[in-house]
Design a protein around this motif. Structure first.
Motif, PDB file in Angstrom:
ATOM      1  N   LYS A 207      10.119   2.246  15.302  1.00  0.00           N
ATOM      2  CA  LYS A 207       9.809   2.870  16.570  1.00  0.00           C
ATOM      3  C   LYS A 207       8.734   3.719  16.219  1.00  0.00           C
ATOM      4  N   ILE A 208       7.750   3.713  17.160  1.00  0.00           N
ATOM      5  CA  ILE A 208       6.756   4.820  16.745  1.00  0.00           C
ATOM      6  C   ILE A 208       7.084   6.141  17.329  1.00  0.00           C
ATOM      7  N   LYS A 209       7.028   7.234  16.602  1.00  0.00           N
ATOM      8  CA  LYS A 209       7.461   8.521  17.037  1.00  0.00           C
ATOM      9  C   LYS A 209       5.943   9.545  17.002  1.00  0.00           C
ATOM     10  N   LYS A 210       5.195   9.221  15.890  1.00  0.00           N
ATOM     11  CA  LYS A 210       3.950  10.187  15.662  1.00  0.00           C
ATOM     12  C   LYS A 210       2.786   9.198  16.144  1.00  0.00           C
ATOM     13  N   SER A 211       2.659   8.500  15.220  1.00  0.00           N
ATOM     14  CA  SER A 211       1.628   7.229  15.048  1.00  0.00           C
ATOM     15  C   SER A 211       2.033   6.079  13.916  1.00  0.00           C
ATOM     16  N   PRO A 212       1.414   5.132  14.144  1.00  0.00           N
ATOM     17  CA  PRO A 212       1.747   4.292  13.270  1.00  0.00           C
ATOM     18  C   PRO A 212       1.491   4.346  11.685  1.00  0.00           C
ATOM     19  N   TYR A 213       0.459   5.280  11.600  1.00  0.00           N
ATOM     20  CA  TYR A 213       0.032   5.382  10.139  1.00  0.00           C
ATOM     21  C   TYR A 213       1.192   6.487   9.715  1.00  0.00           C
ATOM     22  N   GLN A 214       1.262   7.552  10.315  1.00  0.00           N
ATOM     23  CA  GLN A 214       2.116   8.773   9.980  1.00  0.00           C
ATOM     24  C   GLN A 214       3.655   8.135   9.904  1.00  0.00           C
ATOM     25  N   ASP A 215       4.261   7.528  10.740  1.00  0.00           N
ATOM     26  CA  ASP A 215       5.426   6.912  10.730  1.00  0.00           C
ATOM     27  C   ASP A 215       5.712   6.079   9.485  1.00  0.00           C
ATOM     28  N   LEU A 216       4.782   4.932   9.359  1.00  0.00           N
ATOM     29  CA  LEU A 216       4.720   4.333   8.298  1.00  0.00           C
ATOM     30  C   LEU A 216       4.504   4.992   6.976  1.00  0.00           C
ATOM     31  N   LEU A 217       3.782   5.848   6.775  1.00  0.00           N
ATOM     32  CA  LEU A 217       3.765   6.562   5.451  1.00  0.00           C
ATOM     33  C   LEU A 217       5.068   7.448   5.050  1.00  0.00           C
ATOM     34  N   GLU A 218       5.431   7.975   6.183  1.00  0.00           N
ATOM     35  CA  GLU A 218       6.990   8.812   5.967  1.00  0.00           C
ATOM     36  C   GLU A 218       7.858   7.859   5.509  1.00  0.00           C
ATOM     37  N   LYS A 219       7.944   6.744   6.058  1.00  0.00           N
ATOM     38  CA  LYS A 219       9.015   5.942   5.647  1.00  0.00           C
ATOM     39  C   LYS A 219       8.926   5.250   4.285  1.00  0.00           C
ATOM     40  N   THR A 220       7.765   4.850   3.990  1.00  0.00           N
ATOM     41  CA  THR A 220       7.378   4.241   2.555  1.00  0.00           C
ATOM     42  C   THR A 220       6.858   4.978   1.549  1.00  0.00           C
ATOM     43  N   ASN A 221       6.187   5.969   1.811  1.00  0.00           N
ATOM     44  CA  ASN A 221       5.161   6.799   1.024  1.00  0.00           C
ATOM     45  C   ASN A 221       4.347   6.006   0.234  1.00  0.00           C
ATOM     46  N   ASN A 222       3.634   4.861   0.900  1.00  0.00           N
ATOM     47  CA  ASN A 222       2.742   3.982   0.538  1.00  0.00           C
ATOM     48  C   ASN A 222       1.638   4.292   1.374  1.00  0.00           C
ATOM     49  N   ILE A 223       0.529   4.997   0.833  1.00  0.00           N
ATOM     50  CA  ILE A 223      -0.715   5.256   1.703  1.00  0.00           C
ATOM     51  C   ILE A 223      -1.612   4.115   1.905  1.00  0.00           C
ATOM     52  N   ARG A 224      -1.467   3.161   0.644  1.00  0.00           N
ATOM     53  CA  ARG A 224      -2.355   1.907   0.898  1.00  0.00           C
ATOM     54  C   ARG A 224      -1.920   0.874   1.725  1.00  0.00           C
ATOM     55  N   LEU A 225      -0.494   1.044   1.896  1.00  0.00           N
ATOM     56  CA  LEU A 225       0.138   0.223   3.299  1.00  0.00           C
ATOM     57  C   LEU A 225      -0.377   0.576   4.423  1.00  0.00           C
ATOM     58  N   ALA A 226      -0.253   2.027   4.616  1.00  0.00           N
ATOM     59  CA  ALA A 226      -0.404   2.430   5.869  1.00  0.00           C
ATOM     60  C   ALA A 226      -2.066   2.098   6.325  1.00  0.00           C
ATOM     61  N   LYS A 227      -2.842   2.193   5.250  1.00  0.00           N
ATOM     62  CA  LYS A 227      -4.180   2.013   5.616  1.00  0.00           C
ATOM     63  C   LYS A 227      -4.335   0.636   5.760  1.00  0.00           C
ATOM     64  N   GLU A 228      -3.640  -0.254   5.035  1.00  0.00           N
ATOM     65  CA  GLU A 228      -4.046  -1.820   5.483  1.00  0.00           C
ATOM     66  C   GLU A 228      -3.542  -2.067   6.804  1.00  0.00           C
ATOM     67  N   PHE A 229      -2.390  -1.425   7.150  1.00  0.00           N
ATOM     68  CA  PHE A 229      -1.790  -1.934   8.512  1.00  0.00           C
ATOM     69  C   PHE A 229      -2.945  -1.637   9.705  1.00  0.00           C
ATOM     70  N   ILE A 230      -3.437  -0.030   9.542  1.00  0.00           N
ATOM     71  CA  ILE A 230      -4.470   0.073  10.687  1.00  0.00           C
ATOM     72  C   ILE A 230      -5.624  -0.735  10.533  1.00  0.00           C
ATOM     73  N   LEU A 231      -6.034  -0.963   9.326  1.00  0.00           N
ATOM     74  CA  LEU A 231      -7.177  -2.090   8.974  1.00  0.00           C
ATOM     75  C   LEU A 231      -7.118  -3.229   9.687  1.00  0.00           C
ATOM     76  N   ALA A 232      -5.606  -4.076   9.727  1.00  0.00           N
ATOM     77  CA  ALA A 232      -5.389  -5.198  10.229  1.00  0.00           C
ATOM     78  C   ALA A 232      -5.715  -5.216  11.736  1.00  0.00           C
ATOM     79  N   PHE A 233      -5.313  -4.082  12.397  1.00  0.00           N
ATOM     80  CA  PHE A 233      -5.492  -3.955  14.040  1.00  0.00           C
ATOM     81  C   PHE A 233      -6.694  -3.251  14.515  1.00  0.00           C
ATOM     82  N   LYS A 234      -7.373  -2.791  13.605  1.00  0.00           N
ATOM     83  CA  LYS A 234      -8.389  -1.806  13.855  1.00  0.00           C
ATOM     84  C   LYS A 234      -9.282  -2.374  14.957  1.00  0.00           C
ATOM     85  N   ASN A 235      -9.570  -3.525  15.060  1.00  0.00           N
ATOM     86  CA  ASN A 235     -10.585  -4.420  16.101  1.00  0.00           C
ATOM     87  C   ASN A 235      -9.923  -4.727  17.087  1.00  0.00           C
ATOM     88  N   SER A 236      -8.549  -4.920  17.269  1.00  0.00           N
ATOM     89  CA  SER A 236      -7.641  -5.616  18.429  1.00  0.00           C
ATOM     90  C   SER A 236      -7.069  -4.607  19.112  1.00  0.00           C
TER      91      SER A 236
END
Length: 391
Positions: free
Chosen positions: A115-144
């Motif tokens: 569930k989103i608490k701050k932002s998808p990027y920040q929440d994802l980063l805090e849970k996984t500590n995987n910055i590449r995954l956070a960037k890739e998620f934002i890229l996947a939805f960036k244009n939609s």
């Protein structure tokens, strides 16, 4: 099998020997590393041209491993060039040798919902500590999806993704297979099909587009991450596309971006590197000269001339080596140059819809399996071992 045995030997507890791990320094080259660690530079100079080029692909920050004897001298060394190949330096009869071997890693298919608490990027980063995954998620939805206006606290998002692990640590770039994000309670899906993202109706959602860096394209060598040469019995790789052209032919920026490197790299000769966004960058090598005014920090437009074709570095004739990198991972430039707002048709669309239907069910199962957020470790769909030594 010998590659697996070499890693076992590397990690085994030898008398007086220790295994050390560190990150590759920015600006470090294989030559400077050899000099610093008393490894003969002749080992580098005796390499063939293609292998010398590959040594320029070592990415700053990549984790390498070395086995040292009781005197602090390197006995074995493993340096990843990319996610498929690594440099293996070792001693045989008291002399150093170098070979390219497959990178051995584990590949996990993981999933989670939050569930989103701050932002998808920040929440994802805090849970996984995987910055590449956070960037890739934002890229996947960036244009939609409008992340600034449409996302609200309490909305959910879910991901199914593959992640390589090497010696217990995250290795390389994650690959998102399927993802969902809610906006005001309405779900939006993306699915990975042949390396591109599509919505559930098979419409492409990526808009990033590179143009050809030369007006007249003549391909002399194509992209390959790893290829076992059946005659030479060695692994060869070419992390870009070579375009043959006359010396002095203008080279154009493939996309808008900021120049982050202008200078010389051993095997690549005169090189320019352009960062296009937080994910993509392009490399232009073997230039005869740079266009006047092109410098680090300069913003260039797509189609702007940045230099001229030459034969600097290691080459047999004038050509442009063109490389494309996504999250520092080399990808096939010919595929990226074709990315546009596209839609699948015919047989490919049927294949995609079948795959999307399966992943959509998996995502819905993940979301409905628990009322509380699930950490990514809690819901492994698949764990598989991928030995790069297979061929």
């Amino acid at each position: 099998m010998k590659y697996i045995l070499s890693i076992i030997l590397f990690c085994s507890a030898l008398f007086g020997a220790t295994v050390h791990s560190d990150k590759w320094n920015s600006g470090e080259t294989l030559l400077t590393f050899f000099e610093k660690n008393s490894i003969p530079q002749k080992l580098y100079y005796d390499l063939d041209g293609r292998t010398k080029e590959l040594t320029d692909e070592i990415v700053a920050g990549v984790r390498y491993y070395e086995l040292k004897d009781e005197n602090g001298s390197i006995e074995q060394l493993l340096i990843p060039i990319n996610e498929e190949l690594q440099i293996h330096v070792f001693k045989k009869r008291g002399k150093y040798q170098l070979e390219l071997i497959p990178t051995i890693y584990q590949e996990h298919l993981r999933s989670f919902v939050l569930k989103i608490k701050k932002s998808p990027y920040q929440d994802l980063l805090e849970k996984t500590n995987n910055i590449r995954l956070a960037k890739e998620f934002i890229l996947a939805f960036k244009n939609s999806v409008n992340f600034k206006r449409a996302i609200q606290k309490g909305d959910r998002f879910a991901i199914i993704y593959k992640q390589k692990m090497r010696l217990g640590k995250i290795f390389g770039s994650p690959i998102i297979e399927a993802a969902m994000i809610e906006t005001n309670g309405i779900p939006h899906y993306v699915f990975n099909f042949n390396g591109r993202y599509y919505d559930e109706k098979g419409r492409g959602v990526e808009k990033f587009l590179l143009t050809k860096p030369l007006k007249h394209i003549r391909i002399t060598s194509r992209f390959t991450l790893r290829r076992y040469h059946p005659i030479l019995h060695i692994y060869r790789a070419h992390l870009g596309v070579d375009f043959g052209a006359r010396r002095g032919t203008p080279i154009m920026a493939a996309g808008d971006g900021r120049v982050i490197f202008v200078g010389r790299k051993h095997g690549y000769g005169n090189v320019i590197i352009i960062r296009h966004n937080s994910v993509y960058k392009t490399l232009y090598a073997h230039m005869s000269k740079f266009r006047r005014g092109i410098r680090v920090g300069k913003y260039v437009k797509q189609g702007q001339v940045i230099g001229y074709v030459g034969c600097t570095g290691l080459c047999t004739g004038p050509h442009l080596h063109f490389g494309v990198y996504k999250n520092s991972r080399a990808i096939d430039p010919l595929k990226v140059m074709k990315i546009a707002k596209i839609r699948l048709y015919g047989k490919k669309r049927k294949e995609f819809l079948k795959l999307a239907k399966k992943y959509k069910k998996d995502l819905q199962k993940i979301i409905s399996s628990s009322k509380k957020p699930i950490k990514y470790e809690d819901f492994p769909l698949l764990i598989s071992l991928n030995s790069g030594g297979e061929r």
